[in-house]
Design an enzyme around this catalytic site. Sequence first.
Site, PDB file in Angstrom:
ATOM      1  N   ASP A 149     -14.663   2.272  -1.074  1.00  0.00           N
ATOM      2  CA  ASP A 149     -14.195   1.364  -0.029  1.00  0.00           C
ATOM      3  C   ASP A 149     -14.787   0.227   0.639  1.00  0.00           C
ATOM      4  OD1 ASP A 149     -12.305   0.690   1.918  1.00  0.00           O
ATOM      5  OD2 ASP A 149     -12.585   2.652   3.134  1.00  0.00           O
ATOM      6  N   GLU A 195      -3.607   6.877   2.249  1.00  0.00           N
ATOM      7  CA  GLU A 195      -3.876   7.245   3.543  1.00  0.00           C
ATOM      8  C   GLU A 195      -2.536   7.333   4.446  1.00  0.00           C
ATOM      9  OE1 GLU A 195      -6.523   3.853   4.606  1.00  0.00           O
ATOM     10  OE2 GLU A 195      -8.302   5.378   4.230  1.00  0.00           O
ATOM     11  N   GLU A 217     -16.254  -4.490   7.840  1.00  0.00           N
ATOM     12  CA  GLU A 217     -15.893  -3.002   8.505  1.00  0.00           C
ATOM     13  C   GLU A 217     -17.004  -2.048   8.148  1.00  0.00           C
ATOM     14  OE1 GLU A 217     -12.537  -1.124   6.356  1.00  0.00           O
ATOM     15  OE2 GLU A 217     -13.058   0.837   7.402  1.00  0.00           O
ATOM     16  N   LYS A 257       1.030  -1.077  -0.114  1.00  0.00           N
ATOM     17  CA  LYS A 257      -0.016   0.031   0.037  1.00  0.00           C
ATOM     18  C   LYS A 257       0.842   1.279  -0.210  1.00  0.00           C
ATOM     19  CE  LYS A 257      -3.407   2.345   3.156  1.00  0.00           C
ATOM     20  NZ  LYS A 257      -4.324   2.040   4.138  1.00  0.00           N
ATOM     21  N   ARG A 306      -1.111  -2.090  -4.625  1.00  0.00           N
ATOM     22  CA  ARG A 306      -2.794  -1.858  -4.468  1.00  0.00           C
ATOM     23  C   ARG A 306      -3.157  -0.632  -4.917  1.00  0.00           C
ATOM     24  NH1 ARG A 306      -4.782  -1.042   1.132  1.00  0.00           N
ATOM     25  NH2 ARG A 306      -6.503  -2.376   0.823  1.00  0.00           N
TER      26      ARG A 306
HETATM   27  C1  GCV Z   1      -5.829  -0.758   6.005  1.00  0.00           C
HETATM   28  C2  GCV Z   1     -10.187   1.665   4.771  1.00  0.00           C
HETATM   29  C3  GCV Z   1     -10.115   1.105   6.229  1.00  0.00           C
HETATM   30  C4  GCV Z   1      -8.485   1.410   6.588  1.00  0.00           C
HETATM   31  C5  GCV Z   1      -7.854   0.427   5.584  1.00  0.00           C
HETATM   32  C6  GCV Z   1      -7.753   1.100   4.255  1.00  0.00           C
HETATM   33  C7  GCV Z   1      -7.304   0.087   3.276  1.00  0.00           C
HETATM   34  O1  GCV Z   1      -9.713   3.008   4.407  1.00  0.00           O
HETATM   35  O2  GCV Z   1     -10.521   2.254   7.096  1.00  0.00           O
HETATM   36  O3  GCV Z   1      -8.516   0.773   7.847  1.00  0.00           O
HETATM   37  O4  GCV Z   1      -6.196   0.420   6.138  1.00  0.00           O
HETATM   38  O5  GCV Z   1      -9.352   0.915   3.764  1.00  0.00           O
HETATM   39  O6  GCV Z   1      -7.844  -0.595   2.360  1.00  0.00           O
HETATM   40  O7  GCV Z   1      -5.866   0.402   2.993  1.00  0.00           O
END
Ligand code: GCV
Length: 704
Positions: free
Chosen positions: A369, A296, A397, A292, A329
């Site tokens: 997401d 974020e 989630e 990743k 990713r």
């Molecule tokens: C692992 C979403 C989730 C995050 C996750 C992110 C991702 O934003 O809330 O917890 O991080 O996806 O897939 O990288």
Amino acid sequence: MRILLLAIITFVFSSLKAEDGYELWLRYKPVENKNLLTSYRSFLKEINIYGKSETMQIIKDELKKASLGMLGQTPVFKSTTQKTFGLIIGSPKKTENSNFGQEGFAINSGTIDGKAIIYIYANTDIGLLYGVFHLIRLMQTGQQIAMLNIISTPKIKLRILDHWDNLNRTVERGYAGFSIWDWHKLPDYIDKRYIDYARANASIGINSTVLTNVNANAVVLTKPYLEKVKALADLFRPYGIKVYLTARFSAPIELGKLKTADPLNDTVQLWWKQKIKEVYELIPDFGGFLVKANSEGQPGPQDYNRTHADGANMLADAVAPFNGIIMWRAFVYSSSSNDRFKQAYEEFKPLDGKFRKNVLLQVKNGPIDFQPREPFSPLFGAMPQTPLMMEFQLTQEYLGQGTHLVFEAPLFKEVLNADTYSKGKGSTVTKVIDGSLNNFSLSGIAGVSNIGNDINWCSHPFAQANWYALGRLCWDINLSSAQIADEWIRQTFSNDPSFVEPVKKIMLQSRETLVNYMTPLGLTHIMYNGHHYGPMPWGNTLNRPDWNPVYYHKADASGIGFDRTSNGTNALAQYAVEVQNEFSDINKCPDEFLLWFHHASWDHKMHSGRTLWDELCNKYNSGVDSVRSFIKQWDSLKKYIDEDRLTQVDQLLNIQLKEAIWWRNACLLYFQTFSKMPIPTQYEKPDKTLEYYQNIRILYAPGN
Ligand code: GCV
């Protein structure tokens, strides 16, 4: 009379021993059907196993366990040249059969001289293991095995669980306790769970595991941790499972004390090459890395004005000599875009064809997401020169987390069946993912794991079905949700049709039910900030617009929904014309995607003839009603379920009902402040005020 009835009920209950769910779908309970039992016994009385290896020993142990549990008989194991009947595994003369590949198998059965005989063939021991699990599954699900003629090969090459597990054992978005990886005690202490994990995965064909969180920690690449990873890899190998890790892009700085992690810098490249050599010296069949980057807050090549391809290729070159792969990713979004929906496409489409052959681009099923419902990601139709792999999220989630019964196979299938039209009609996402549309031999599907150290692995007894569904779909992407549910119920609970049918119905309705009480008609991302637990459509306090629910629904006096047509952000233009045509006309757009693509007026006429507002009220209420009906159904099935799981699911369904009502009331009251329309009289009225719901604070939701 009443006393007699009570005694009968007590007897029925006591005969259903309490189950904690640890055995998953591998319970091996006695076969009740007498005819089947006789047939199975005759086929499994003697077992001939050709060849010796750790995997063959696993096969032997599994058959012993299954045979004892289901048939009440200990098989006689013979090896090699003795006269053969019964179950024959492997072949005295191993000749490669190109139909089976490296993991496929064949099963043939019948009688010779009146004696039952059944063969399992494969080119590899792992293929045989898969064949054995297949045979066991046939028996567990009450099928005939007397005249089998099966050839089975996996449709997807990399069948993966992605663990978002941290080294301190917390699990990002995990709702089933702590991580099953006890890093502190590894490599010397081997938890029995590791074996049972491998066994469960092998039973459904999962052949890869990414052990660590994509929000990566470079420490896992240090020697002591690599020793721990090696211990797991050694355990998993005989089950056909390869381990992968997540690579933190800035590891050369953090571990190697370099000044940069620029992928085009020679010293950085050398650092990765040496590090990767070190990994392969310990784990010769190490799978590779999942990355990743520039997402974020994670470091990545863009920090050095390089592209995602530059970053992925640098790692790909370093793992290539060892046959490793890189899963890069495509989950990226930043505050600069006018529509988060569009961003992955904007960043990755120009890089099509620029990745090395051993790079797979890992794309989430939808453009935002893991929402309860998303249209398929436009990237699936846009990168014909790059192998794309699918990322689904098993951990719930956004789907009710640990407390809601949601069977995700219908969600997976909806996306896989979607037509990208990228090479004309029939260019389904399935064909993109399995490599057949664009001619790639490398293919993959990953599921973000929902496993933790809870006794039953996934916390909600029904969450196990999502793990199961991932494996089975990866093996046979054409299996229907109903088939998968059917198999899972039979193995996990009972083969009795009076139980199987109603429970299957619940499972198959469950995802749509959740959509209805959470995000109907194409609403999206209106959960609480941060932990994403519970409704917060009013959320508007975070400093990035695309972190706030109001960004996603855009409700105002004129209507609700995100205009992604040419009058709006024109995200629709990222799809083929045929897909655009499906969604772009507000009057033709399927109801379930309406608010994904249109800002529709409150009195917009829906396909049902109702206004949008009335339809919203209808959907929210039907979601709640369905949960009520699940509870009724479940309670009516008491006699088929052991008391522990009966009560567990019953309590969870009641939490789900409470939360469905919470979702319905909070959302309708809030949206009503814009629509100014009454909730039609036939529906329940919220018994609390909007203010009440806005004041609910859940401070410690798990997984955050
Ligand atoms: C692992 C979403 C989730 C995050 C996750 C992110 C991702 O934003 O809330 O917890 O991080 O996806 O897939 O990288």
